[in-house]
Scaffold this active site. Structure first.
Site, short mmCIF file in Angstrom:
data_model
loop_
_atom_site.label_atom_id
_atom_site.label_comp_id
_atom_site.label_asym_id
_atom_site.label_seq_id
_atom_site.Cartn_x
_atom_site.Cartn_y
_atom_site.Cartn_z
N ARG A 139 25.11 35.05 18.31
CA ARG A 139 25.87 34.57 17.78
C ARG A 139 25.33 32.83 17.43
O ARG A 139 25.60 32.76 16.13
CB ARG A 139 27.12 34.51 18.20
CG ARG A 139 28.56 33.82 17.29
CD ARG A 139 29.70 33.47 18.43
NE ARG A 139 29.74 34.66 19.05
CZ ARG A 139 30.68 35.85 19.44
NH1 ARG A 139 31.44 35.65 18.24
NH2 ARG A 139 30.74 36.63 20.10
N CYS B 63 42.70 54.74 8.78
CA CYS B 63 44.07 55.59 9.10
C CYS B 63 44.19 54.67 10.46
O CYS B 63 44.78 56.09 11.54
CB CYS B 63 44.26 56.54 9.20
SG CYS B 63 43.38 57.23 7.19
N1 LLP Z 1 23.09 37.68 26.77
C1 LLP Z 1 23.44 39.01 27.13
C2 LLP Z 1 23.27 39.41 28.45
C3 LLP Z 1 25.34 39.17 26.14
O1 LLP Z 1 25.38 40.28 27.39
C4 LLP Z 1 25.23 38.40 24.87
C5 LLP Z 1 25.97 39.43 24.51
C6 LLP Z 1 24.10 37.43 24.57
C7 LLP Z 1 22.94 37.59 25.44
C8 LLP Z 1 23.89 37.27 23.57
O2 LLP Z 1 25.78 36.26 23.37
P1 LLP Z 1 25.69 35.35 22.12
O3 LLP Z 1 25.17 34.47 22.10
O4 LLP Z 1 25.50 36.82 20.73
O5 LLP Z 1 27.30 35.04 22.61
N2 LLP Z 1 31.12 41.64 20.89
C9 LLP Z 1 31.59 40.05 20.53
C10 LLP Z 1 30.68 39.89 21.39
C11 LLP Z 1 30.22 40.94 22.55
C12 LLP Z 1 28.58 39.82 23.42
C13 LLP Z 1 28.10 40.65 24.41
N3 LLP Z 1 27.08 39.79 25.16
C14 LLP Z 1 31.91 39.82 19.79
O6 LLP Z 1 31.98 40.39 18.37
O7 LLP Z 1 32.34 38.47 19.92
#
Ligand code: LLP
Length: 463
Positions: free
Chosen positions: A304, A383
């Protein structure tokens, strides 16, 4: 605009991606369309790398955030390694030019087939297809750099397959530190009630039982507590748990050479919501400096924080409907295009792409202080009542055919899009300098039906 957005800006009331009005992209390729800013991605990557540079911490881009091959390639050019959580993501990372040793394979449910392909390219489902993507050496590509292992069952499976194939593997144990990240319960991953990792107090026993295996070298520990984590302290708590564990393991004769800190750093969906990547780093660097000096290698898995604010989703208003109690702005994007609002009640700032100059928001807030706004339900065509991009959202006047930008959509937007209600998935465009490059064509409807032909009858030998 004062917010974390990277690469998008209103000029004279017209939203631009770099020098290009986003409306020109919509005219050329239609909507809904994801647009990413290459410069935005580059600058957030470098900012993160710089913040953690005192630790020499190497970023592994979390492919799940935005998995487009070209985005992976762009990050690869910047020097990123890749963090993947499925066989599919692993193939993407590899097709994007990542050597296998620069891929970390995480995920709680790795299958036998996925592990085999991760150890030995001859078992890749892409054998016979990889040439199309410019990679020919698939069968000799070697094993992934490391596995992040989430259970004893998985470790046993990995050992068995590695032995069977005669391929040596490296692994980290993902630790569940039982730390509250204070984020949505669906994206909380480091509490003991979550399915992820091995409870911290059980980890020494795992090393006792499984370290020293001839084919699977347990080199380190991994942690990822959730996403987005808007506070610094949960990361500090998690790292403290991990450092204690490293100490304990060291005393038991298991030397830990690698610590994978995961990802989860928040970004500004609303101005000021994230402490900023530097603040996380400032809290973590002092804890880790000494272990790093003594030889501990630290890696990161940001998703992110690299791509979220370097992407928008463009959608066109199809209808405006004034109901008795609500005004509905019905768009061609919805939960099938961007599920975060429906799934996590996530906030994305949404604004028309062309507004009078005085209506350009100074910062992204839930209630912009501008005249003449109307509360709207910004919804999609699906829907389901869950199909919304925003609820009770103040918007300037909008009419049919207007374009709206859903901001901060560069992570977990396209990668979570679906075909629900039989919509093809959106197009993706990368703006790099003054070029707008189509990096994914809108999914043609015919592709949805491609595998839905009666091709054969299974011979099951029953009845
Ligand atoms: N490493 C692992 C083991 C993870 O499970 C994740 C994200 C990351 C790194 C990366 O995290 P980031 O830096 O992107 O926060 N769909 C959700 C977020 C789910 C995150 C899943 N794991 C949303 O839209 O907010």
């Amino acid at each position: 605009m004062n917010n974390g957005i990277q690469g998008f800006e209103y000029q004279e009331g017209v939203l631009h991606a770099g020098p290009i009005p986003v409306s020109a992209i919509a005219e050329a390729i239609g909507t809904p369309t994801y647009i990413y800013s290459a410069d935005g991605i580059r600058s957030s990557y470098r900012r993160l790398e710089r913040a953690f540079s005192p630790l020499g911490a190497h970023p592994h881009y979390a492919v799940k955030a935005t998995s487009n091959l070209h985005i992976c390639r762009l990050l690869r050019e910047l020097g990123a390694s890749m963090d993947v959580v499925s066989g599919g993501e692993m193939e993407r990372a590899w097709l994007a030019g990542t050597p296998m040793e620069d891929i970390a394979f995480a995920g709680v449910g790795k299958t036998v087939d996925e592990v085999r392909a991760a150890l030995d390219g001859r078992f890749s489902p892409l054998v016979g297809h990889a040439e199309r993507f410019g990679r020919i050496e698939i069968e000799s590509r070697g094993p992934v750099g490391m596995f992040n292992v989430e259970s004893v069952s998985e470790l046993v499976r990995l050992q068995e397959i590695a032995e069977d194939l005669g391929v040596a593997a490296k692994a980290c144990i993902r630790v569940n530190p039982n730390v509250d990240p204070h984020t949505h319960e669906y994206t909380t991953t480091g509490k003991d009630k979550n399915k992820f990792g091995i409870d911290a107090d059980l980890v020494p026993g795992v090393f006792e039982d499984f370290a020293g295996h001839p084919m699977v070298d347990l080199i380190g520990l991994h942690v990822h507590i959730g996403s987005p984590v808007r506070r610094v302290t949960p990361f500090v708590e998690a790292v403290q748990v991990l450092l204690e564990l490293i100490e304990m393991l060291d005393q038991a004769g298991h030397s830990i050479s690698l610590l994978d800190l995961g990802g989860g750093w928040a970004v500004d969906y609303v101005a000021g919501e994230s402490p900023g990547i530097e603040a996380y780093a400032e809290a973590l660097v002092p804890l880790l400096e000494e272990p790093v000096r003594r030889g501990l290698k630290v890696i990161l898995e940001p998703g992110r924080s690299i791509t979220a604010n370097a992407g928008i989703l463009l959608t066109r208003v199809q209808h405006v409907k004034q109901g008795r109690t609500r005004r509905f702005v019905i768009c061609d994007a919805g939960m099938h295009t961007m599920i975060r609002p429906a799934l996590y009640q996530a906030f994305h700032f949404i604004w028309p792409t062309v507004v009078p100059v005085e209506m350009v928001p100074r910062e992204f807030s839930e209630r912009p202080e501008l005249p003449g706004l109307h509360e709207c339900e910004i919804v999609g065509p699906i829907c389901e009542t869950a199909d919304f991009l925003a609820r009770n959202r103040p918007l300037p006047d909008v009419s049919q055919e207007d374009l709206l930008a859903v901001f901060s959509a560069g992570s977990y937007g396209m990668s979570m899009a679906s075909n629900y209600n039989d919509h093809g998935r959106p197009a993706e465009v990368l703006v790099d300098g003054d070029r707008a490059i189509v990096i994914n064509e809108r999914q043609p409807l015919a592709a949805l039906f491609e595998t839905e032909r009666v091709t054969r009858e299974l011979e099951l030998g029953v009845g």
